[in-house]
Design a protein around this motif. Structure first.
Motif, short mmCIF file in Angstrom:
data_model
loop_
_atom_site.label_atom_id
_atom_site.label_comp_id
_atom_site.label_asym_id
_atom_site.label_seq_id
_atom_site.Cartn_x
_atom_site.Cartn_y
_atom_site.Cartn_z
N ALA A 124 0.67 -1.07 0.10
CA ALA A 124 -0.07 -0.04 0.05
C ALA A 124 0.84 1.15 -0.04
CB ALA A 124 -1.06 0.19 1.11
N ASP A 125 2.05 1.13 0.36
CA ASP A 125 3.01 2.10 0.60
C ASP A 125 4.05 2.52 -0.67
OD1 ASP A 125 4.45 0.24 1.41
OD2 ASP A 125 5.53 1.41 2.99
N SER A 126 3.84 1.66 -1.78
CA SER A 126 4.70 1.71 -2.81
C SER A 126 4.53 2.92 -3.70
CB SER A 126 4.31 0.35 -3.79
OG SER A 126 3.07 0.39 -4.26
N PRO A 127 5.66 3.58 -4.00
CA PRO A 127 5.31 4.66 -4.72
C PRO A 127 4.58 4.37 -6.35
CG PRO A 127 7.73 4.42 -4.25
CD PRO A 127 7.06 3.12 -3.90
N VAL A 128 3.91 5.40 -6.67
CA VAL A 128 3.02 5.50 -7.82
C VAL A 128 3.83 5.48 -8.82
CG1 VAL A 128 0.74 5.95 -6.52
CG2 VAL A 128 2.36 7.72 -7.50
N GLY A 129 3.70 4.85 -10.02
CA GLY A 129 4.46 5.20 -11.30
C GLY A 129 4.47 4.05 -12.34
N GLU A 130 5.78 4.37 -13.18
CA GLU A 130 5.54 3.05 -14.10
C GLU A 130 6.71 2.25 -13.78
OE1 GLU A 130 5.67 4.71 -18.26
OE2 GLU A 130 4.07 5.92 -18.06
N TYR A 131 6.48 1.00 -13.68
CA TYR A 131 7.73 0.13 -13.21
C TYR A 131 8.08 -0.92 -14.31
CZ TYR A 131 6.68 1.07 -8.32
OH TYR A 131 6.61 1.72 -6.95
N LYS A 132 9.27 -1.34 -14.40
CA LYS A 132 9.54 -2.49 -15.22
C LYS A 132 9.69 -3.82 -14.14
CE LYS A 132 12.56 0.03 -18.37
NZ LYS A 132 11.55 -0.12 -19.56
N MET A 133 9.09 -4.91 -14.79
CA MET A 133 9.33 -6.15 -13.84
C MET A 133 10.20 -7.09 -14.67
SD MET A 133 6.25 -8.58 -12.82
CE MET A 133 5.33 -7.36 -11.70
N SER A 134 10.89 -7.69 -13.85
CA SER A 134 11.72 -8.73 -14.75
C SER A 134 11.98 -9.88 -13.58
CB SER A 134 13.31 -8.42 -14.64
OG SER A 134 13.76 -7.91 -13.67
N ALA A 135 12.27 -11.08 -14.07
CA ALA A 135 12.32 -12.47 -13.34
C ALA A 135 13.71 -12.89 -13.60
CB ALA A 135 11.10 -13.32 -13.68
N THR A 136 14.37 -13.77 -12.52
CA THR A 136 15.25 -14.66 -12.91
C THR A 136 15.17 -16.09 -12.17
OG1 THR A 136 16.76 -12.54 -12.33
CG2 THR A 136 17.92 -14.53 -12.03
N LEU A 137 15.45 -17.01 -12.85
CA LEU A 137 15.41 -18.35 -12.70
C LEU A 137 16.78 -18.86 -12.97
CD1 LEU A 137 13.66 -20.52 -11.27
CD2 LEU A 137 12.83 -20.94 -13.50
N GLY A 138 17.46 -19.48 -12.28
CA GLY A 138 18.76 -20.17 -12.67
C GLY A 138 19.67 -19.01 -12.93
N GLU A 139 20.32 -19.16 -14.30
CA GLU A 139 21.18 -18.02 -14.68
C GLU A 139 20.38 -17.13 -15.60
OE1 GLU A 139 24.63 -17.95 -13.86
OE2 GLU A 139 23.93 -19.43 -12.44
N GLU A 140 19.09 -17.24 -15.85
CA GLU A 140 18.43 -16.33 -16.77
C GLU A 140 17.72 -15.38 -16.29
OE1 GLU A 140 15.19 -16.66 -20.50
OE2 GLU A 140 15.98 -18.63 -19.74
N GLU A 141 17.95 -14.25 -16.73
CA GLU A 141 17.05 -13.09 -16.20
C GLU A 141 16.31 -12.49 -17.26
OE1 GLU A 141 17.07 -8.66 -14.11
OE2 GLU A 141 19.03 -9.57 -14.55
N ARG A 142 14.79 -12.33 -17.35
CA ARG A 142 14.03 -11.75 -18.38
C ARG A 142 13.24 -10.76 -18.06
NH1 ARG A 142 14.10 -13.25 -23.81
NH2 ARG A 142 14.75 -15.18 -23.05
N GLU A 143 12.98 -9.80 -18.86
CA GLU A 143 12.16 -8.51 -18.71
C GLU A 143 10.87 -9.25 -19.10
OE1 GLU A 143 10.98 -4.33 -20.30
OE2 GLU A 143 13.12 -4.39 -19.68
N LEU A 144 9.87 -8.92 -17.96
CA LEU A 144 8.48 -9.51 -18.15
C LEU A 144 7.58 -8.46 -18.69
CD1 LEU A 144 8.14 -11.74 -15.08
CD2 LEU A 144 8.97 -12.55 -17.10
N ALA A 145 7.52 -7.31 -18.17
CA ALA A 145 6.66 -6.54 -18.44
C ALA A 145 6.80 -4.99 -17.89
CB ALA A 145 5.40 -6.83 -17.86
N ASN A 146 6.08 -4.12 -18.24
CA ASN A 146 5.99 -2.66 -18.05
C ASN A 146 4.53 -2.62 -17.40
OD1 ASN A 146 8.67 -1.87 -18.98
ND2 ASN A 146 7.90 -1.47 -20.94
N LEU A 147 4.65 -2.11 -16.27
CA LEU A 147 3.20 -1.88 -15.60
C LEU A 147 3.13 -0.55 -14.73
CD1 LEU A 147 2.90 -3.43 -12.40
CD2 LEU A 147 4.77 -4.20 -13.30
N SER A 148 1.94 -0.08 -14.61
CA SER A 148 1.65 0.97 -13.97
C SER A 148 1.22 0.85 -12.71
CB SER A 148 0.93 2.00 -14.86
OG SER A 148 1.56 2.51 -15.96
N VAL A 149 1.41 1.53 -11.69
CA VAL A 149 1.01 1.33 -10.16
C VAL A 149 0.47 2.78 -9.85
CG1 VAL A 149 1.37 0.94 -7.85
CG2 VAL A 149 2.54 -0.31 -9.59
N LEU A 150 -1.03 2.61 -9.69
CA LEU A 150 -1.58 3.88 -9.18
C LEU A 150 -2.03 3.89 -7.76
CD1 LEU A 150 -4.38 3.93 -12.35
CD2 LEU A 150 -2.08 5.11 -12.13
#
Length: 157
Positions: A124-150
């Motif tokens: 509930a206290d996260s800053p509002v704005g546009e975020y980049k979301m990524s994930a890492t599993l093992g040795e691989e990191e992958r950008e998953l999405a851009n999302l907006s938090v209001l």
């Protein structure tokens, strides 16, 4: 980006083969569907769903899926503009980290086939704005999405 709002990673012998952001359903649940149903727009303090498609089975007892969300030019855990979290959540984070996001593996997941349905909750206290979301599993990191938090006027937190 595919027409259904999911990304296809062309399965190049990599761990991540796709992601479904469920933008239509999530945006409806978050009262943002009048803004868009193609881009993920969520409200802080309220969970949303996404489905990761892996090219291999996921074993929670052995595997660590680490997710990262970040906003702004200089994201930081201490300012709450970056959060690292995971499934299972064995992520090491700063003792002064603020606005830590959470992820939970849903029962509808099929880890043995690499289908992970996650419920992700921005605090509930996260800053509002546009975020980049990524994930890492093992040795691989992958950008998953851009999302907006209001801002969320319906969230008691």
């Amino acid at each position: 980006m595919k027409l259904d709002g999911s990304k296809d990673y062309n399965n190049r012998n990599k761990v991540f083969s796709g992601v479904d952001l469920h933008s239509d359903t999530n945006n409806n649940d978050h009262r943002t569907s009048k803004i868009s149903v193609k881009e993920l727009i969520v409200r802080r303090g309220q969970p949303f769903k996404l489905t990761l498609k892996l090219a291999q089975p996921f074993k929670p007892a052995f595997d660590q899926l680490t997710m990262t969300v970040a906003t702004g030019d200089f994201p930081s855990e201490e300012r709450g503009t970056m959060s690292r979290f995971g499934v299972p959540d064995k992520v090491r984070r700063s003792a002064s980290a603020k606005a830590v996001w959470r992820a939970e593996l849903q029962q509808s997941s099929s880890p043995e086939t690499g289908i992970l349905t996650l419920t992700i909750t921005p605090p509930a206290d996260s800053p509002v704005g546009e975020y980049k979301m990524s994930a890492t599993l093992g040795e691989e990191e992958r950008e998953l999405a851009n999302l907006s938090v209001l801002f969320n006027p319906w969230c008691p937190g």
